[in-house]
Scaffold this active site. Structure first.
Site, short mmCIF file in Angstrom:
data_model
loop_
_atom_site.label_atom_id
_atom_site.label_comp_id
_atom_site.label_asym_id
_atom_site.label_seq_id
_atom_site.Cartn_x
_atom_site.Cartn_y
_atom_site.Cartn_z
CB THR A 1 -0.85 -0.05 1.29
OG1 THR A 1 -1.73 -1.16 1.17
CG2 THR A 1 -1.63 1.21 1.53
NE ARG B 1 -9.22 -7.26 3.40
CZ ARG B 1 -8.15 -6.45 3.39
NH1 ARG B 1 -7.89 -5.70 2.35
NH2 ARG B 1 -7.36 -6.40 4.43
CG ASP C 1 -5.94 -0.72 6.92
OD1 ASP C 1 -5.83 -1.53 5.97
OD2 ASP C 1 -5.01 -0.02 7.35
CB THR D 1 1.00 0.20 5.02
OG1 THR D 1 1.09 -0.96 4.18
CG2 THR D 1 2.34 0.46 5.68
N GLY D 2 -0.51 -2.40 6.32
CA GLY D 2 -0.34 -3.68 7.01
C GLY D 2 -1.59 -4.51 6.88
N GLY E 1 -4.93 -5.23 7.14
CA GLY E 1 -6.01 -4.28 7.36
C GLY E 1 -7.02 -4.66 8.42
N1 ASP Z 1 -3.72 -2.31 4.67
C1 ASP Z 1 -3.98 -2.84 3.37
C2 ASP Z 1 -5.23 -3.68 3.42
O1 ASP Z 1 -5.40 -4.42 4.36
C3 ASP Z 1 -2.87 -3.64 2.82
C4 ASP Z 1 -1.51 -3.01 2.91
O2 ASP Z 1 -1.30 -2.08 3.67
O3 ASP Z 1 -0.63 -3.45 2.17
O4 ASP Z 1 -6.00 -3.64 2.51
#
Ligand code: ASP
Length: 348
Positions: free
Chosen positions: A214, A242, A245, A265-266, A268
């Protein structure tokens, strides 16, 4: 004499009440008149898996993106403009999981999410599950400025994008071989695991390139306004429309001029459950702790306890910038008001 003392006391009282809502943040001094910080995703990013060419490509793209935003801020532009233009550089690069280069859903489509928030008025706009708008972050801005709503999704979001005159693309624009292969690898591995009835997880952090990616940006402009924005393709192999976040205000993105701006980021699901971006701002507002203390507590303690992986980039109202993540790496960069650039990938 008594009268003079009373007048002075009243004056002092009025002065101290001049801005009764001004929040005091502990251990924090003015750092920058303007500033910008970005991320290009956090995850299992290890030096041993990275070729020098790939490393260089990421560093160069992060530098290009942040320089665009920094120039806008330096020339007196708004933090909204800086965030949009910076994120668009990363959306257009297949290196990141946003715009071109977005990951694939289980059904082999791309569904993009994005959001933006401004700290002066707590205004916000977000989109989820769009598949034919070239720049999801630009659409989020249109939602913020030109719709009565905060979050639009799917078909309706596309109709609104067309009405606003945004650039539309065929869904195939988002196809990249690398992301498609990642999906196939995950599906294969999942099938093997399902056959042995060991897991129902849709995500496998062990698969190279299935890591997050992200993009996000937080900027403070010369007027003191903080803007935060985030754009993503979500997570590989996501199903059933789906939504992560990234388009959720308070989880993936938050900005408040009284405290800070945050882009997450992470994984979600955990960021939504932890209301991560807002929690950082709330800790500063209610406890008066510094941005660094708040991000450390939320990412290294609260999120970890939930089982969540990932990180944030953030700027406080004094222009202090923070990166915080609990993964092996996070693509990230910052630039202060003197033009000092910092670009990093791995944990130090
Ligand atoms: N946070 C993002 C999600 O869960 C994914 C990401 O940050 O890479 O959609």
């Amino acid at each position: 004499m008594k009268k003079i003392v009373s007048v002075i006391l009243i004056m002092l009282l009025v002065m101290s009440c001049k801005n009764p809502t001004e929040k005091k943040i502990k251990n924090t001094a003015k750092a920058n008149e303007f500033a910008i910080v970005i991320h290009g995703g956090a995850g299992t990013i290890l030096k041993k898996n990275m070729s020098p060419e790939k490393e260089k490509a990421y560093q160069e793209k992060l530098t290009e993106a942040i320089t665009v935003g920094h120039n806008i801020l330096k020339n007196g532009g708004t933090s909204v403009d800086a965030v949009i233009k910076t994120i668009q550089v990363m959306e257009e690069s297949p290196l990141f999981n946003a715009g071109k280069g977005a990951v694939f859903t289980h059904d082999e489509t791309n569904e993009l999410d994005a959001s933006i928030m401004t700290g002066n008025d707590l205004n916000a706009g977000a989109v989820a599950g769009v598949s034919n708008v070239k720049s999801p972050i630009a659409l989020a801005k249109e939602v913020m400025l030109h719709s009565p709503h905060v979050l639009l999704s799917g078909q309706g979001a596309s109709v609104f994008a067309k009405e606003q005159g945004l650039e539309m693309v065929d869904p195939s624009y988002f196809y990249t071989e690398k992301r498609f292969e990642s999906l196939q690898k995950i599906k294969k591995k999942m099938k093997a695991e399902l056959d042995h009835n060991t897991t129902t997880a849709f995500y496998d952090p062990d698969i190279k390139d299935a890591k997050f990616g992200t993009v996000g940006c937080v900027a403070l402009d010369k007027t003191g306004n903080i803007t935060a924005g985030t754009s993503t393709g979500g997570m590989t192999n996501k199903r059933w429309n789906r939504i992560g976040d990234s388009p959720i205000i308070g989880a993936g993105t938050y900005a408040n001029n009284e405290t800070c701006g945050v882009s997450s980021t992470g994984w979600g699901e955990y960021f939504i459950r932890g209301v991560v971006a807002y929690d950082i701002s709330a800790m500063m507002a209610y406890k008066g702790v510094s941005l660094k203390e708040a991000t450390t507590e939320v990412i290294q303690n609260k999120l970890k306890k939930l089982g969540g992986t990932g990180g944030v980039v953030a700027i406080d109202k004094y222009g202090n910038m923070v990166y915080e993540f609990n993964t092996a790496g996070m693509y990230r960069a910052s630039m202060n008001d003197k033009g000092v650039l910092d670009v990093k990938i791995y944990k130090e």
